[in-house]
Scaffold this motif. Structure first.
Motif, short mmCIF file in Angstrom:
data_model
loop_
_atom_site.label_atom_id
_atom_site.label_comp_id
_atom_site.label_asym_id
_atom_site.label_seq_id
_atom_site.Cartn_x
_atom_site.Cartn_y
_atom_site.Cartn_z
N GLY A 23 0.82 -1.21 0.00
CA GLY A 23 0.00 0.00 0.00
C GLY A 23 0.85 1.26 0.00
N PRO A 24 0.19 2.38 0.28
CA PRO A 24 0.87 3.67 0.31
C PRO A 24 1.87 3.74 1.46
N SER A 65 -6.83 -3.53 12.61
CA SER A 65 -5.52 -4.17 12.51
C SER A 65 -4.74 -3.59 11.33
N ALA A 66 -3.45 -3.81 11.36
CA ALA A 66 -2.60 -3.36 10.25
C ALA A 66 -3.06 -3.99 8.94
N SER A 67 -3.43 -5.26 8.98
CA SER A 67 -3.87 -5.92 7.74
C SER A 67 -5.20 -5.37 7.25
N GLN A 68 -6.10 -4.98 8.16
CA GLN A 68 -7.36 -4.37 7.73
C GLN A 68 -7.11 -3.02 7.06
N GLU A 115 -5.59 -3.61 3.67
CA GLU A 115 -6.63 -4.04 2.73
C GLU A 115 -7.44 -2.84 2.26
N TRP A 116 -7.79 -1.95 3.19
CA TRP A 116 -8.52 -0.73 2.82
C TRP A 116 -7.70 0.09 1.82
N SER A 117 -6.40 0.21 2.05
CA SER A 117 -5.57 1.05 1.17
C SER A 117 -5.42 0.46 -0.23
N HIS A 118 -5.74 -0.83 -0.37
CA HIS A 118 -5.69 -1.52 -1.66
C HIS A 118 -7.04 -1.55 -2.38
N ALA A 119 -8.02 -0.85 -1.86
CA ALA A 119 -9.39 -0.92 -2.39
C ALA A 119 -9.42 -0.68 -3.90
N GLU A 120 -10.23 -1.49 -4.55
CA GLU A 120 -10.44 -1.33 -5.99
C GLU A 120 -10.93 0.09 -6.27
N ALA A 149 -6.75 5.25 -4.83
CA ALA A 149 -5.60 5.95 -5.41
C ALA A 149 -4.42 5.00 -5.61
N TRP A 150 -4.14 4.14 -4.65
CA TRP A 150 -3.05 3.16 -4.78
C TRP A 150 -3.35 2.21 -5.94
N ASP A 151 -4.58 1.71 -6.01
CA ASP A 151 -5.00 0.79 -7.06
C ASP A 151 -4.86 1.44 -8.45
N MET A 152 -5.30 2.68 -8.57
CA MET A 152 -5.19 3.38 -9.85
C MET A 152 -3.73 3.56 -10.25
#
Length: 154
Positions: free
Chosen positions: A63-64, A110-113, A116-121, A124-127
């Protein structure tokens, strides 16, 4: 036009987030700090038209990330809120209140949650990672951040 208000060094902001969490008996790890900094960066850019940090988030596999904070912050230190380096950011009521909100609302995840949010389809990270010619450590474009964070209600 982006507001020319004071921007903060990402290392100081990361330490301030850690100190804020510690003052509330909450613990943040490296990943949580990265995601909360990203939220703060996105919030101020999209909602306040203000660049909050001197460093732009970069696209890393998890992620970011603000790379300078990964190298220059000791995440196991107990950081006192009264450090002189926090004077300016502490006196910025808008930023101080938002950092408190972030810690109160999102430290329970959690860090993993948060990753996961930062990787959302469509995020900005995904784009960024789906662009032709993408390379890891590429800055996430402010335009993508603004577009994504305008939809988020903090």
């Amino acid at each position: 036009m982006v507001d020319a208000k004071v921007t903060y060094d990402s290392v100081v902001a990361a330490k301030y987030l850690l100190a804020t969490a510690y003052s509330k008996n909450k613990v943040l790890n490296v990943t949580k700090v990265q995601k909360l900094l990203y939220m703060a960066y996105g919030y101020f850019l999209s909602k306040k038209n203000r660049v909050l940090l001197t460093e732009k988030p970069k696209a890393w596999p998890y992620g970011p990330v603000f790379p300078r904070t990964r190298k220059k912050v000791n995440y196991s230190d107990i950081i006192d809120m009264d450090l002189e380096e926090f004077a300016e950011i502490k006196s910025d009521i808008e930023v101080n209140d938002f950092f408190n909100l972030l810690v109160d609302k999102y430290s329970k995840y959690s860090a993993s949650q948060l990753s996961e949010w930062s990787h959302a389809e469509g995020g900005a990270w995904d784009m960024t990672v789906k662009q032709n010619g993408f390379d890891w450590n590429q800055p996430i474009a402010d335009e993508h951040i603004i577009e994504y964070f305008k939809k988020i209600d903090f």
